[in-house]
Write a protein that holds these residues in place. Structure first.
Motif, PDB file in Angstrom:
ATOM      1  N   THR A 166       0.813  -1.394   0.129  1.00 45.61           N
ATOM      2  CA  THR A 166      -0.006  -0.179  -0.247  1.00 45.61           C
ATOM      3  C   THR A 166       0.724   1.103   0.035  1.00 45.61           C
ATOM      4  O   THR A 166       0.701   2.612   0.066  1.00 45.61           O
ATOM      5  CB  THR A 166      -0.610  -0.042   1.241  1.00 45.61           C
ATOM      6  N   GLN A 167       1.943   1.204   0.118  1.00 47.71           N
ATOM      7  CA  GLN A 167       2.933   1.927  -0.310  1.00 47.71           C
ATOM      8  C   GLN A 167       3.253   2.862  -1.534  1.00 47.71           C
ATOM      9  O   GLN A 167       4.136   4.576  -1.171  1.00 47.71           O
ATOM     10  CB  GLN A 167       4.516   1.517   0.288  1.00 47.71           C
ATOM     11  N   GLY A 168       2.474   2.988  -1.994  1.00 43.17           N
ATOM     12  CA  GLY A 168       2.496   4.059  -3.712  1.00 43.17           C
ATOM     13  C   GLY A 168       2.828   3.237  -4.968  1.00 43.17           C
ATOM     14  O   GLY A 168       2.318   2.961  -5.870  1.00 43.17           O
ATOM     15  N   ALA A 169       4.629   2.501  -4.635  1.00 47.70           N
ATOM     16  CA  ALA A 169       5.213   2.219  -5.507  1.00 47.70           C
ATOM     17  C   ALA A 169       4.283   0.451  -6.007  1.00 47.70           C
ATOM     18  O   ALA A 169       4.184   0.783  -7.636  1.00 47.70           O
ATOM     19  CB  ALA A 169       6.562   1.605  -5.380  1.00 47.70           C
ATOM     20  N   MET A 170       3.796   0.025  -5.129  1.00 46.68           N
ATOM     21  CA  MET A 170       3.107  -1.322  -5.556  1.00 46.68           C
ATOM     22  C   MET A 170       1.985  -0.835  -6.344  1.00 46.68           C
ATOM     23  O   MET A 170       1.494  -1.508  -7.303  1.00 46.68           O
ATOM     24  CB  MET A 170       3.090  -2.134  -4.389  1.00 46.68           C
ATOM     25  N   LEU A 171       1.183   0.532  -6.034  1.00 45.54           N
ATOM     26  CA  LEU A 171      -0.288   0.189  -6.870  1.00 45.54           C
ATOM     27  C   LEU A 171       0.398   1.326  -8.436  1.00 45.54           C
ATOM     28  O   LEU A 171      -0.345   0.511  -8.951  1.00 45.54           O
ATOM     29  CB  LEU A 171      -0.191   2.014  -5.896  1.00 45.54           C
ATOM     30  N   GLN A 172       0.910   1.692  -7.598  1.00 50.31           N
ATOM     31  CA  GLN A 172       1.826   1.862  -9.395  1.00 50.31           C
ATOM     32  C   GLN A 172       2.097   0.805 -10.752  1.00 50.31           C
ATOM     33  O   GLN A 172       1.824   1.454 -11.466  1.00 50.31           O
ATOM     34  CB  GLN A 172       2.797   3.400  -8.976  1.00 50.31           C
ATOM     35  N   LYS A 173       2.942   0.023  -9.931  1.00 50.84           N
ATOM     36  CA  LYS A 173       3.114  -0.494 -10.648  1.00 50.84           C
ATOM     37  C   LYS A 173       1.873  -1.271 -10.885  1.00 50.84           C
ATOM     38  O   LYS A 173       1.857  -2.084 -12.396  1.00 50.84           O
ATOM     39  CB  LYS A 173       3.724  -1.441  -9.592  1.00 50.84           C
ATOM     40  N   VAL A 174       1.204  -1.938 -10.105  1.00 51.48           N
ATOM     41  CA  VAL A 174      -0.515  -2.178 -10.476  1.00 51.48           C
ATOM     42  C   VAL A 174      -0.665  -1.784 -11.606  1.00 51.48           C
ATOM     43  O   VAL A 174      -1.466  -2.319 -13.059  1.00 51.48           O
ATOM     44  CB  VAL A 174      -1.286  -2.845  -9.626  1.00 51.48           C
ATOM     45  N   TYR A 175      -1.203  -0.499 -11.425  1.00 46.46           N
ATOM     46  CA  TYR A 175      -1.751   0.126 -12.382  1.00 46.46           C
ATOM     47  C   TYR A 175      -0.628   0.546 -13.895  1.00 46.46           C
ATOM     48  O   TYR A 175      -1.431   1.093 -14.510  1.00 46.46           O
ATOM     49  CB  TYR A 175      -2.891   1.675 -12.059  1.00 46.46           C
ATOM     50  N   ASN A 176       0.676   0.296 -13.470  1.00 48.86           N
ATOM     51  CA  ASN A 176       1.743   0.623 -14.909  1.00 48.86           C
ATOM     52  C   ASN A 176       1.346   2.102 -15.124  1.00 48.86           C
ATOM     53  O   ASN A 176       2.227   2.774 -16.000  1.00 48.86           O
ATOM     54  CB  ASN A 176       1.477  -0.376 -16.194  1.00 48.86           C
ATOM     55  N   ARG A 177       1.455   2.686 -13.980  1.00 52.04           N
ATOM     56  CA  ARG A 177       1.459   4.716 -14.654  1.00 52.04           C
ATOM     57  C   ARG A 177       1.494   5.280 -13.253  1.00 52.04           C
ATOM     58  O   ARG A 177       1.601   4.444 -12.376  1.00 52.04           O
ATOM     59  CB  ARG A 177       0.521   4.892 -15.016  1.00 52.04           C
ATOM     60  N   GLU A 178       2.019   6.828 -13.796  1.00 57.41           N
ATOM     61  CA  GLU A 178       2.172   7.442 -12.615  1.00 57.41           C
ATOM     62  C   GLU A 178       0.544   7.599 -11.985  1.00 57.41           C
ATOM     63  O   GLU A 178      -0.477   7.785 -12.467  1.00 57.41           O
ATOM     64  CB  GLU A 178       3.098   8.710 -12.507  1.00 57.41           C
ATOM     65  N   LEU A 179       0.105   7.938 -10.457  1.00 53.91           N
ATOM     66  CA  LEU A 179      -1.072   8.131  -9.511  1.00 53.91           C
ATOM     67  C   LEU A 179      -0.827   9.248  -8.967  1.00 53.91           C
ATOM     68  O   LEU A 179      -0.356   9.462  -8.252  1.00 53.91           O
ATOM     69  CB  LEU A 179      -1.130   6.419  -9.046  1.00 53.91           C
ATOM     70  N   SER A 180      -2.143   9.823  -9.163  1.00 54.90           N
ATOM     71  CA  SER A 180      -1.759  10.846  -8.117  1.00 54.90           C
ATOM     72  C   SER A 180      -2.641  10.454  -6.677  1.00 54.90           C
ATOM     73  O   SER A 180      -2.701   9.185  -6.207  1.00 54.90           O
ATOM     74  CB  SER A 180      -3.372  11.860  -9.059  1.00 54.90           C
ATOM     75  N   ASP A 181      -2.382  11.733  -5.577  1.00 56.10           N
ATOM     76  CA  ASP A 181      -2.351  10.866  -4.228  1.00 56.10           C
ATOM     77  C   ASP A 181      -4.111  10.821  -4.444  1.00 56.10           C
ATOM     78  O   ASP A 181      -4.028   9.770  -4.327  1.00 56.10           O
ATOM     79  CB  ASP A 181      -2.152  12.376  -3.794  1.00 56.10           C
ATOM     80  N   ARG A 182      -5.206  11.063  -5.195  1.00 57.35           N
ATOM     81  CA  ARG A 182      -6.213  10.779  -4.671  1.00 57.35           C
ATOM     82  C   ARG A 182      -6.534   9.468  -5.645  1.00 57.35           C
ATOM     83  O   ARG A 182      -7.134   7.805  -5.052  1.00 57.35           O
ATOM     84  CB  ARG A 182      -7.393  11.916  -5.201  1.00 57.35           C
ATOM     85  N   GLU A 183      -5.885   8.844  -7.090  1.00 55.49           N
ATOM     86  CA  GLU A 183      -5.902   7.497  -7.093  1.00 55.49           C
ATOM     87  C   GLU A 183      -5.583   6.959  -5.896  1.00 55.49           C
ATOM     88  O   GLU A 183      -5.971   5.855  -6.466  1.00 55.49           O
ATOM     89  CB  GLU A 183      -5.375   7.450  -8.393  1.00 55.49           C
TER      90      GLU A 183
END
Lengths: 344, 344
Positions: free
Chosen positions: B309-326
């Motif tokens: 849940t630290q952000g990097a894994m989330l970005q990896k799953v969705y394969n792009r930079e995410l905004s804070d809200r996303e």
């Protein structure tokens, strides 16, 4: 008439209940605050006799004399909005008559000699008024009301004089509350002779986003006008609330779901919860049901929880006075048991 | 050695992981911050060659050249504490070698030429040190370390000189944190030459009540002394934490259960959650597991969630930079899916 705790089948209905109250007094008898204890109790007898001798369905009604009855029990009727705290404070000479369905309550020696109240679920002002009016007619046959041709029914407080009618609607306005539009609603209502109050607490601050809208003016207007005006105003507010809800779900879908599901999650898992937080979380869950977001719980359960978590019922269950901490612990337990299939 | 995300079987274990880091540099080569890009990459080749030619289990290791590799992927290793942000900032000439189990990571051209790291689950300093030491010995056969008879291993920063050893323990201290006893712990540790830091964020403020305790002094003490001292200190803190926990459960049983179950309820139901709140709630649930209050979830799931849940894994799953809200929306979704059997 349906008990207000039993919600209309339509989950979108945002009006919780409709209430009619008629204030009446008996000619040539002091208003309750001037009555001696014995005189007060004599009046209770007179009114009771008048009621039971005229009422066709006596078997459905019970009388509670406050100087004899169980305070814990009375507090439950208070939480159900069937009697008032003013009545309880006059306990040495006050009484109330209530029907089985808990849709009718007749308070004796509250602020006035008689307060005839009918309360039903949903937006249902005419039917509720008809029920109260019928009881009023029956009593008027036996009792000599204090009535002036010029002013109408005389009451202890001049704000009730004339029709003696207070019609009110209990309504759930989470979207208007969240979008800080309640101040506008307050001001608009005052201008058209209506009052809006937080359901819990007299001020403008409402717990649980539940408000009570009622007519301010009782003099110089007919009963029909009062009901029609209130109904028009309430329908207008329902529209405003629905618009605010649509806006919310369009702009803040995730924020809204977050608020609603978190509330549900916390209600299902807490071990200590005070009354204010409880009402606020129940409001969010109610909002979720009304928006079709939560489907696995009905509003009757919420209504029951709203009443049963108010303290009096908790005290009744445990049959003693509870400290705030104890109430918070038992409240949380009740919520967990009621909202989880298996208790934690 | 066990990957630190895989918790020891004992749920009461409050040490999450043990880590050993050895800082080494090659003789007659500038420290990384003085190296030109090409020189840095040459050194990466030299060290890689030395490592793979001496290591018996080459098939288990992979090298990542930061100037070529996927930043999203690297950030995941960062969240797993396998590499440092300092290494990432030197991306034009830095690299790291990592084993399949993710218990060993060798950073090249971080602050020093070589940072040999081993990280395992639980309180396990000796075994972890032995693993790092073995790699160090193998490398030393092929590489000419910058070493002074008087001072020991030379390092870019004087605070690492001597043994070049930093031993650290990641520990969960909710009861000491809740009872505001962490300031005392901080002061006591500083006096015995130890450092304590919040796991997330360098300051004394810790998110999720997870702290890292490590030796401050690297010079003038032997490796064994460093490990023994740290172990003694950590055991002392474990005792203090356990005492605070006992006190809590005796005095504030309901408050504690309330905090733990609410956290669990919120994690299972939110739709938007930022990283700080997530760590804090996961800490409360971890506390619940360690106290035997929550039994239907294991700590491995929590460890994974803490990293994922630290952000990097989330970005990896969705394969792009995410905004804070996303990120907050996807984080909440991941938590719901992972903690509820059925997703909402």
């Amino acid at each position: 008439m349906k008990n207000w705790l039993i919600s209309p089948e339509d989950n979108k209905e945002i009006v919780i209940s409709s209430r009619i109250r008629l204030a009446r007094n008996i000619k040539n008898i002091f208003f309750p605050h001037k009555l001696k204890e014995e005189e007060g109790r004599d009046l209770v007898n007179t009114i009771e006799e008048a009621f039971y001798s005229s009422c066709n369905t006596t078997q459905d009604y019970s009388t509670y004399y406050l100087w004899q009855s169980d305070p814990l029990n009375n507090n439950i009727y208070l939480d159900k909005h069937l009697i008032s705290s003013k009545l309880l404070s006059n306990y040495m000479s006050a009484a109330f008559i209530i029907n089985k369905d808990e849709t009718v309550s007749i308070m004796i020696n509250e602020e006035d000699h008689l307060r005839i109240q009918c309360i039903t679920s949903g937006l249902n002002l005419e039917e509720t008024y008809d029920a109260a009016n019928k009881i009023d007619d029956l009593l008027e046959e036996k009792l000599d009301y204090a009535y002036s041709e010029q002013l109408g029914y005389m009451t202890a407080c001049p704000t009730n004089i004339g029709t003696g009618l207070r019609a009110s609607v209990m309504i759930h306005l989470p979207a208007l509350s969240m979008s800080n539009e309640m101040t506008g609603v307050f001001n608009a209502l005052t201008q058209v002779g209506m009052t809006i109050r937080g359901m819990y607490g007299e001020g403008s601050k409402s717990r649980g986003n539940i408000y009570q809208i009622s007519n301010q003016v009782t003099l110089g207007v007919s009963e029909k006008e009062i009901l029609d005006n209130l109904k028009a105003v309430v329908n207008h507010i329902i529209n405003q609330e629905n618009l605010a809800r649509e806006k919310f779900i369009k702009t803040y879908e995730y924020e809204l779901k977050d608020r609603i599901y978190r509330a549900y999650g916390i209600l299902k898992s807490s071990f200590i919860m005070d009354s204010a937080e409880c009402l606020s979380l129940l409001s969010n869950v109610r909002f979720g049901i009304e928006m079709g977001i939560i489907n696995d719980i009905d509003k009757n359960t919420l209504n029951e929880l709203m009443v049963n978590t108010q303290g009096a019922m908790l005290q009744k269950v445990y049959n003693r006075e509870l400290s705030d901490r104890e109430s918070s612990i038992y409240r949380a337990e009740l919520l967990r048991k009621s909202l989880n299939r298996q208790s934690i």
